[in-house]
Each structure stands twice: as structure tokens, then as C-alpha cells.
Design an enzyme around this catalytic site. Sequence first.
Site, PDB file in Angstrom:
ATOM      1  N   ASN A   1      46.137  36.207  34.275  1.00 21.11           N
ATOM      2  CA  ASN A   1      46.802  36.965  35.326  1.00 21.11           C
ATOM      3  C   ASN A   1      45.905  38.157  35.654  1.00 21.11           C
ATOM      4  O   ASN A   1      45.836  39.097  34.867  1.00 21.11           O
ATOM      5  CB  ASN A   1      48.180  37.428  34.830  1.00 21.11           C
ATOM      6  CG  ASN A   1      48.852  38.384  35.791  1.00 21.11           C
ATOM      7  OD1 ASN A   1      48.421  38.539  36.935  1.00 21.11           O
ATOM      8  ND2 ASN A   1      49.912  39.031  35.325  1.00 21.11           N
TER       9      ASN A   1
ATOM     10  N   LYS B   1      46.252  40.329  37.902  1.00 19.30           N
ATOM     11  CA  LYS B   1      46.961  41.498  38.436  1.00 19.30           C
ATOM     12  C   LYS B   1      46.209  42.022  39.670  1.00 19.30           C
ATOM     13  O   LYS B   1      45.669  41.215  40.423  1.00 19.30           O
ATOM     14  CB  LYS B   1      47.136  42.558  37.340  1.00 19.30           C
ATOM     15  CG  LYS B   1      47.756  41.933  36.077  1.00 19.30           C
ATOM     16  CD  LYS B   1      48.129  42.912  35.021  1.00 19.30           C
ATOM     17  CE  LYS B   1      48.714  42.157  33.829  1.00 19.30           C
ATOM     18  NZ  LYS B   1      49.200  43.043  32.767  1.00 19.30           N
TER      19      LYS B   1
ATOM     20  N   HIS C   1      57.251  38.893  36.267  1.00 20.54           N
ATOM     21  CA  HIS C   1      56.397  39.671  35.364  1.00 20.54           C
ATOM     22  C   HIS C   1      57.025  41.043  35.160  1.00 20.54           C
ATOM     23  O   HIS C   1      57.613  41.610  36.089  1.00 20.54           O
ATOM     24  CB  HIS C   1      54.986  39.803  35.957  1.00 20.54           C
ATOM     25  CG  HIS C   1      54.015  40.349  34.967  1.00 20.54           C
ATOM     26  ND1 HIS C   1      53.951  41.692  34.684  1.00 20.54           N
ATOM     27  CD2 HIS C   1      53.114  39.735  34.162  1.00 20.54           C
ATOM     28  CE1 HIS C   1      53.026  41.882  33.742  1.00 20.54           C
ATOM     29  NE2 HIS C   1      52.502  40.716  33.416  1.00 20.54           N
TER      30      HIS C   1
ATOM     31  N   GLU D   1      55.815  43.877  35.138  1.00 20.44           N
ATOM     32  CA  GLU D   1      55.352  44.902  36.094  1.00 20.44           C
ATOM     33  C   GLU D   1      56.097  44.778  37.421  1.00 20.44           C
ATOM     34  O   GLU D   1      56.330  45.780  38.097  1.00 20.44           O
ATOM     35  CB  GLU D   1      53.826  44.786  36.282  1.00 20.44           C
ATOM     36  CG  GLU D   1      53.100  45.295  35.041  1.00 20.44           C
ATOM     37  CD  GLU D   1      51.753  44.653  34.765  1.00 20.44           C
ATOM     38  OE1 GLU D   1      51.190  44.010  35.663  1.00 20.44           O
ATOM     39  OE2 GLU D   1      51.268  44.794  33.614  1.00 20.44           O
TER      40      GLU D   1
ATOM     41  N   GLU E   1      56.402  37.945  27.052  1.00 19.37           N
ATOM     42  CA  GLU E   1      55.462  39.071  27.057  1.00 19.37           C
ATOM     43  C   GLU E   1      56.207  40.346  26.670  1.00 19.37           C
ATOM     44  O   GLU E   1      56.876  40.951  27.527  1.00 19.37           O
ATOM     45  CB  GLU E   1      54.865  39.257  28.458  1.00 19.37           C
ATOM     46  CG  GLU E   1      54.041  38.080  28.938  1.00 19.37           C
ATOM     47  CD  GLU E   1      53.017  38.498  29.988  1.00 19.37           C
ATOM     48  OE1 GLU E   1      51.828  38.223  29.762  1.00 19.37           O
ATOM     49  OE2 GLU E   1      53.390  39.117  30.999  1.00 19.37           O
TER      50      GLU E   1
ATOM     51  N   GLY F   1      48.658  45.366  27.767  1.00 19.31           N
ATOM     52  CA  GLY F   1      47.611  46.340  28.066  1.00 19.31           C
ATOM     53  C   GLY F   1      47.484  47.469  27.065  1.00 19.31           C
ATOM     54  O   GLY F   1      46.844  48.472  27.340  1.00 19.31           O
TER      55      GLY F   1
ATOM     56  N   SER G   1      48.132  41.664  25.288  1.00 18.10           N
ATOM     57  CA  SER G   1      46.955  42.001  24.490  1.00 18.10           C
ATOM     58  C   SER G   1      46.343  40.808  23.744  1.00 18.10           C
ATOM     59  O   SER G   1      45.836  40.963  22.632  1.00 18.10           O
ATOM     60  CB  SER G   1      47.269  43.141  23.514  1.00 18.10           C
ATOM     61  OG  SER G   1      47.572  44.322  24.236  1.00 18.10           O
TER      62      SER G   1
END
Length: 253
Positions: free
Chosen positions: A12, A14, A100, A102, A170, A176, A215
Site C-alpha cells: 500500500n 499510500k 484502511h 487512515e 492492521e 508506521g 511495520s
Amino acid sequence: MVAKVRPLIAGNWKMNGLKSAALREVKKLATRMSKEKKPGCDVLICPPAPLLAPLRAAVKGSRVAIGGQDCHAAASGAHTGNISAEMLKDAGCGYVIVGHSERRADHGESSKEVRAKAEAVHRAGLRAIICIGETGAERNKGQTLAVIGKQLTDSLPKGCTAKNTVVAYEPVWAIGTGLTPTAGDVAAVHASIRGRLKRRFKDEGVKMRLLYGGSVKGSNADELMAVENVNGALVGGASLTAADFWPIVKACL
Ligand code: 13P
């Protein structure tokens, strides 16, 4: 017995990537995949929307698939700035990530909206990668299994099959940050997800791919990919270059 499920290693990107460097990286990946006699996994890159068509053209006929990072629930209409699942299909996508964290956090997407998006992905004949995961605060309160259970129930539409749906776990606090749950923690969450999928979708739930994301990198991929009920990875930062992504793919080859 644990069913044999073909893993998927998905990148991904992003909001990262400009055309010439991006093309170089996916071509390297496609070349490496072409050298594998019988790869034991599928490989997917989900770039930002402007790169979908050029990347798809660059990897067409190779073992690298291209996917979208999000879609609107409607097929078309007055929705400025949005992209439909049908348009992603038209651009050569095989998969679409929906829900996701985010998107859930930055755009206030609810599980109900995620479910409508997943339905749109299925309507377009594509595979939905439906993301779920708890925040650090929820984990600290011991709510992980309850939170992901509810997200799973509310985000997955009727008619999910092993072919049209992938679930990605996730943990938000692992995205991250360089932090990952222990292999034991991942095993416990994936076992719980598998149990729920099995109860709701029967045999399809047994065969559905469950990805771990957060990660993942070359140095931890072997350990994470060996966990029971982990059928691949959803990778952010380490998917941006072929050099970083390849060791993760190799963990499943
Ligand atoms: P990182 O691999 O950069 O932690 O991102 C994970 C992720 O959010 C993939 O969707």
C-alpha cells in the site's frame, strides 16, 4: 486442520510515488517475480490513483497485480474527487483496499460506509481488501478482540467469499511506528478472526486470506508470515522500493 491458503503480499503505497521512479520499482519487482519458477504467493501494488494506469501498463502480463487504495460506494455520479470501483476495474485493478485505518481516522469512515464500499468492490467484480484493527488505547484496555470483532461484523457485507474478499488485520499503533505485536499476539487475533469468518461464511471463511499489516519489513517478515492463519502481509513503507519489498515477498515464496 488449517486450510492451505495461497498468500498475498500487498504493498500500500499510500500518498507516495511519482511516475518515473515508481515505474522503475514495479518493473524490478515484475522482473524478480518472472524469475521464480513457481511462486508460492500473489503480489499486489496499490499505488496512488494517478499511477494506476501507467503502472498497470508496465506490469501487464506479469505476476504483479495492481489495486486501488479506496473507492466510492456508488458506480458513478456527482462525487467530486472520488473514484468508483468500476473505474478502478477499468484502469486494470484486481483489488481495492477499503476501510484502511487512515481512511477511518482521517476521513471519519464508519464500518457501515466501509461495508458499502466493499459491496461496491464486489459489484465491480474485484477483490476487496477490508482493513480492521484496534488503536493503542483500545489494546491497553484489553479491548482488541471485541473491537476487531465488531469491525469485522459491521464492515464485511453479505456474500463475502475466499475469492472476492481479503481481510487485513492492521493494529493502528503498529502502522508506521516500527512496533509490531508479538507473534503470539498476532496468532491470537488471527485465530479469533478466522473463527468469526468460519462461523459466518462457513467454508469460504476457512479459505479467506487474512493479512497482517503494521511495520512489516524484511527483518520480521519470516517470523510474522509463519504465524498460523497469517496468509500474507499488507505493507506500507517497506513496499515503496523493490529492494525493501522483495525480502517480504520472499518470506512467502
Ligand atoms: P507500514 O508498513 O508503513 O507500517 O504501514 C502499514 C499499512 O498501513 C499498510 O496498509
